[in-house]
Write an enzyme that holds these catalytic residues in place. Structure first.
Site, short mmCIF file in Angstrom:
data_model
loop_
_atom_site.label_atom_id
_atom_site.label_comp_id
_atom_site.label_asym_id
_atom_site.label_seq_id
_atom_site.Cartn_x
_atom_site.Cartn_y
_atom_site.Cartn_z
CB SER A 1 42.96 41.88 50.58
OG SER A 1 42.84 41.61 49.20
NE ARG B 1 40.73 40.24 39.48
CZ ARG B 1 40.68 41.38 40.12
NH1 ARG B 1 40.30 42.49 39.49
NH2 ARG B 1 41.02 41.47 41.38
CG ASP C 1 41.65 37.89 41.41
OD1 ASP C 1 40.64 37.40 40.88
OD2 ASP C 1 41.63 38.54 42.45
CG ASP D 1 49.98 45.58 46.48
OD1 ASP D 1 50.90 45.83 47.29
OD2 ASP D 1 49.12 44.71 46.66
#
Ligand code: ARG
Length: 420
Positions: A196, A115, A144, A34
């Site tokens: 993922s 994060r 996220d 990605d």
């Protein structure tokens, strides 16, 4: 949108970038598909310069030189690699341990804790490199994006955000085609969609594929950290953690810095099949999802901390703290790390943890971990009072009937009323 930027969508929030505003982008880069496609795509669509930032939070098996080389090869002006493990442990995991932080009764929040730090570093590096925009690879379905964008909008109102994966409407096949077309290396692009994954020092999560089928029991190939309990050693192992003011400082008597201590505890727990969590979770963006977590260090450290805390606190403190613990975990899960309520809660957590010093021994065996020994100079515990055989000096057993008479008074009256 303008024809110059055919695949960018109009903005909804004030902190989102208009294509005309995007000249130099700080991209949060992992080296995966990605963010590699994003690296090219941003240069193409916005005619912008891209600087990459890769943050090491202790995710295992990462080769940062390879990631940096890949970024430069795909046209990044620069790629900053930051080792933030120490800061992560000190500023994020320490308060989490003091708050016994679990969301939804099982998730030790490793991603949610990482994060805000990643986004804070993105802000710092964007400012240093003179970027106007930060780009990240989160989708529009998860927590996220909330954590990263809330952090950027809070800390750097002057910076804008783009989230290409949320807007570009490429499926996985199209992404792979785009990658091939633009010379982006794709590993094993023909096999089934991978899980993922997100991971750091504190744990690892897997989502997608059969995990979305609630009736599907975990397949072994999802576990990359923790040994299958069936394959764990036949002999149990004891680990003893020493805590000082709520933070683990030694493993089996050996003093260690927090990063190394967590890594070592994770190794031992993983070897014994400890730390697997199969979790149904209420996301902040409304969805209910299933996650498979491997959090071997947290599976030892959190219960040990909680046990020691219970030992050194009174019944009233213990009744109360769980409520604040839950509120702390919810705020952090929900992406509001910078909310002042968290600092208020931390002040309470820190005060309580001033007395959380002592040692907790845990026995590990084939997927299970159980606290078996406790020691603390601050324990609100007197072996002679608790003992069956001795009568201690602090209270008289003959006082108990009077207590029971008054303690049960209202309940007894209510019982009689209902039964008359
Ligand atoms: N469900 C967890 C959370 O919301 C884990 C998310 C993992 N993130 C990811 N991009 N795979 O914190």
């Amino acid at each position: 949108m303008t024809s110059e930027h055919p695949n960018t969508t109009p903005r909804t929030a004030s902190y989102e970038a208009d294509p005309e505003q995007v000249h130099r982008v700080l991209l949060l880069y992992s080296g995966g598909l990605d963010t590699s496609v994003m690296l090219k795509w941003i240069q193409d669509q916005y005619h912008a310069e891209v600087i990459c930032l890769t943050v090491n939070l202790g995710q295992p098996g990462e080769d940062y030189e390879v990631i940096e080389g890949k970024a430069l090869q795909l046209g990044a002006l620069d790629c900053h690699v930051v080792d933030a493990r120490e800061e992560f442990a000190r500023e994020y995991l320490t308060p989490a341990i003091r708050a016994n932080a679990l969301y939804g009764g099982g998730y030790p929040l490793f991603t949610a804790l990482g994060r805000p730090l990643i986004a804070k570093l993105a802000v710092e590096h964007a400012r240093m490199a003179g970027c106007d925009t930060i780009a990240h690879g989160c989708t529009g379905k998860g927590n996220d994006q909330v954590r990263i964008e809330a952090t950027i909008a809070t800390l750097a109102p002057e910076l804008k955000v783009i989230a290409p994966v949320r807007s570009w409407q490429m499926g996985r096949e199209e992404e792979i085609a785009y990658a091939r077309e633009h010379g982006i290396p794709v590993k094993g692009g023909t096999e089934a969609t991978p899980y993922s994954i997100d991971d750091n020092l504190w744990g690892r999560s897997s989502e997608g594929r059969w995990i979305e089928d609630l009736a599907h029991a975990p397949e072994d190939d999802v576990f990359q950290l923790v040994t299958r309990p069936e394959d764990a050693p036949d002999d149990p192992e004891h680990v003893e953690l020493t805590f000082e003011r709520g933070v683990p400082v030694a493993l089996n008597g050996e003093a260690l810095a927090l990063v190394e201590l967590i890594e070592r505890v994770a190794d031992i727990a993983a070897r014994h099949g400890v730390g697997i969590i199969d979790h149904i979770e209420d996301r902040i963006v409304g969805l209910k999802v299933r996650d498979i977590y491997e959090a071997p260090a947290a599976a030892i450290v959190l219960p040990a901390h909680q046990e020691l805390e219970r030992l050194v606190c009174t019944i009233h403190q213990n009744q109360f703290k769980g409520q604040l613990d839950r509120q702390w975990a919810y705020l952090v899960y929900a992406g509001l790390w910078w909310e002042p309520l968290r600092a208020d809660l931390d002040a309470y957590m820190d005060h309580v943890n001033e007395r959380v010093t002592g040692r907790i021994g845990t026995k590990l065996y084939k997927g299970h971990a159980r606290v078996v020994t406790r020691a603390s100079a601050n324990a609100v515990y007197d072996a002679s009072l608790a003992s069956f055989s001795e009568s201690g000096g602090l209270f008289s057993q003959s006082a108990s009937p009077g207590f029971i008479e008054l303690w049960s008074l209202q309940s007894r009256m209510a019982w009689r009323l209902h039964n008359e």
